[in-house]
Scaffold this motif. Sequence first.
Motif, mmCIF file in Angstrom:
data_model
loop_
_atom_site.group_PDB
_atom_site.id
_atom_site.type_symbol
_atom_site.label_atom_id
_atom_site.label_comp_id
_atom_site.label_asym_id
_atom_site.label_seq_id
_atom_site.Cartn_x
_atom_site.Cartn_y
_atom_site.Cartn_z
ATOM 1 N N THR A 1 0.832 -1.198 0.000
ATOM 2 C CA THR A 1 0.000 0.000 0.000
ATOM 3 C C THR A 1 0.866 1.248 0.000
ATOM 4 O O THR A 1 1.608 1.498 0.954
ATOM 5 C CB THR A 1 -0.906 0.011 1.242
ATOM 6 N N TYR A 2 0.780 2.022 -1.052
ATOM 7 C CA TYR A 2 1.405 3.343 -1.182
ATOM 8 C C TYR A 2 0.899 3.900 -2.491
ATOM 9 O O TYR A 2 0.407 3.165 -3.353
ATOM 10 C CB TYR A 2 2.945 3.259 -1.188
ATOM 11 N N GLY A 3 1.000 5.194 -2.668
ATOM 12 C CA GLY A 3 0.529 5.785 -3.914
ATOM 13 C C GLY A 3 -0.955 5.542 -4.148
ATOM 14 O O GLY A 3 -1.386 5.445 -5.298
ATOM 15 N N SER A 4 -1.740 5.416 -3.082
ATOM 16 C CA SER A 4 -3.191 5.172 -3.190
ATOM 17 C C SER A 4 -3.497 3.966 -4.073
ATOM 18 O O SER A 4 -4.409 3.991 -4.890
ATOM 19 C CB SER A 4 -3.903 6.415 -3.730
ATOM 20 N N ARG A 5 -2.743 2.875 -3.897
ATOM 21 C CA ARG A 5 -2.929 1.680 -4.711
ATOM 22 C C ARG A 5 -4.074 0.800 -4.220
ATOM 23 O O ARG A 5 -4.576 -0.039 -4.959
ATOM 24 C CB ARG A 5 -1.660 0.827 -4.716
ATOM 25 N N SER A 6 -4.464 0.944 -2.950
ATOM 26 C CA SER A 6 -5.341 -0.045 -2.335
ATOM 27 C C SER A 6 -6.640 -0.246 -3.091
ATOM 28 O O SER A 6 -6.968 -1.354 -3.528
ATOM 29 C CB SER A 6 -5.635 0.350 -0.885
#
Length: 795
Positions: free
Chosen positions: A544-549
């Motif tokens: 989870t980073y860069g609004s990947r979720s």
Amino acid sequence: MTTTEQPAHADVGFGRRPRVEDARFLRGKGQYVDDITLPGMLHGAILRSPHAHARIVSIDTSEAEAHPKVKAVITGATLESLKLAWIPSLSHDVIAVLATDKVRYQGQEVAFVVAEDRYSARDALELIDVDYDVLDPVIDAQRALDPGAPVIRDDIEGKADNHIFDWTAGDKDQTDAAFASAEVVVKQDMLYPRVHPAPLETCGSVAWMDPVSGKLTIWCTTQAPHAHRTLYALVAGLPEQKIRVVSPDIGGGFGNKVGIYPGYVLSVVGSIVTGAPVKWVEDRSENLVSTSFARDYHMHGEIAATRDGRILGLRVDVLADHGAFNNTAQPTKYPAGFFHIFTGSYDYPAAYCTVKGVYTNKAPGGVAYACSFRVTEACYLVERIVDCLADELGMDPAELRMKNLLRPERFPYLSPTGWEYDSGEYPRALAKAMEMAGYEQLRKEQAEKRARGELMGIGVSFFTETVGAGPRKHMDILGLGMADGAEVRVHPTGKAVVRLSVQTQGQGHETTFAQIVSEVTGIPSADIEVVHGDTDNTPFGLGTYGSRSTPVSGAAVAVASRRIVDKARLIASAMLEVSPEDLEWDRGKFFVKGDPSTAKTIQEIAFASHGTQELPEGVEGHLDAECVYDPPNLTYPFGAYICVVDVDKGTGQVKVRRFIAVDDCGPRINPMIVEGQVHGGLADGVGMALMEVIAFDEEGNCLGGSFMDYQLPTALECPSWELGETVTPSPHHPLGLKGVGESATVGSPPAVVNAVIDALKPYGVRHVDMPLTPAQVWRAMQGRPFRTDLAITDE
């Protein structure tokens, strides 16, 4: 996009739901890394360099080793014997676990003490004698490439300067032609200073190498457990199935907990050396001084336009300070991150960008701190220079933006740098923000106050985010493609479990991912368990980073849930003795067309899939499904923000009076959670705009090593946020979702800065670098602003 009507059951599908995580957090029952206690566990502490640049002449550990409670003292020599002295960074650089030849930033790891308790380990650090030969540091990125500047990475064979990379995006010739035809050209230098994610929980790990099974278990504050496991396997040479990474509850990450820190590796080595579990948890100063920072971009922007305000082109030159090691969490092909999508939200034909990365004697990093890989810096540059253009043209900044915003009919829109924006109704979002703010009345109020000598400013910003890192053909980290797995399993009793490859740090995954399964299958979200953060019990993914979720893992869950429904249709057809084509789906049940009373619920179907029901040919039984989702494109949430500030003429103090934020992230899974994330991002943006900076003196001493020096925003600095929304679904996401976790952090800093600069117009101020502290604002009013990243003034 259309959705079926919400059923009567209040716990099914999208909508406002209390966060299920909060039950344990509010009671103090969360399980964090520092809560992990194992039999015989030892504690580690790191000796850090007091110098920014110095050769290590010698290290004497004899007194520390003689401490009665010390079990081991580990140095770079120890690690070299284990072939663990250097580890690969996420950007294909290498990072020293413990300094061997020299230290390259203040706070760099030099030695590791393992003792019976944390206090003894820290006491023993004082007994280690290190002889340093101090060298001149390179603190200013603009001077790092000067001929004769000290070479920081002389460990790299043939390295004769501090240059890391050169990178470009866009069409230079086309952009030069646009500028040649322009009636107006505006130029502006600006700095996005170094800031820190400063999560509530610092970084830490507990490592246990079981000598019997040979299995290494690491409890770690990581946002990417599976990526960590793979990297440990590559570095240590252990079979990957013999490594388990567990990421329990995390007290905030914001990108700070993506990479692998030396402390994680040292806890592993400590366990190998001592044969016992070893815990390492850093203190606040260690976190601020030595873990990954963000921003630190020196930017020169030029914008070309016609006299009536039509933007023709954008030209940008960036110098990126990456610290002593290039440890940015960026896709391999994009060393400058997504700065290539730097054109923002406006419709102009040409753009060109150059980015140069350099080493300096600062802590390494460049994390995707509450932004999608450098989009925050790009948005700030565009929104500031658009305001500068409005000032040059004598136009209202909202009018100039409305004139140039992308229109709905332009979507899907191919940007000048070759990226396809998925969907958007940009003018509608800006119009809604202006309506909520009462924009015309605000301008009248401002004019009246200026006539009385009062300083009031109105700042406008518009942003387009780029989130959902993928597709894998374009994006990877260390060769690992950015696809994510998800598994959904429905038990015989109709309860379900969903296993994720992403890891929450407070976003509410246990609530929202259950709602995604519920939206598709009709199973009440209270009956769905969400499992994450354990590599032994979850599918592979990059975290989870860069609004990947939501854009990536949320899509994987949606696809897997649809496969559950597809399989349930076949089983229901056997149960009802009809063809699958004769069944209709009403979320949560199948019924025979024309006869809603003849139905089988998803719970009944789940039981039948495990029972004696004769199943259709090709259906093996059990109601489960999985998906590895490779996104076809990024998603592009966007928003329009308006900030209103008052500035005290005598002190330069800025008061944020109002903040209006209109976000479009597609359909909202849980509006309450979305609003909470927007609140946090807005506060984050106010902090970066007005108070946060990691600065250095000429000797490389970090001046932001505590919360006495590194100020964070509180409720006192933040207004009551005024939120609005528009909804433009993404056409390629299974549920139209776009992601929102970092949007507010992208759009809010330029809105605040634009508002302050607007307030200072009577003083002829066009630009001031962040953070706009009272001292910086007051000096700007006197015509004497200074560099905020260096503790060097003109006085």
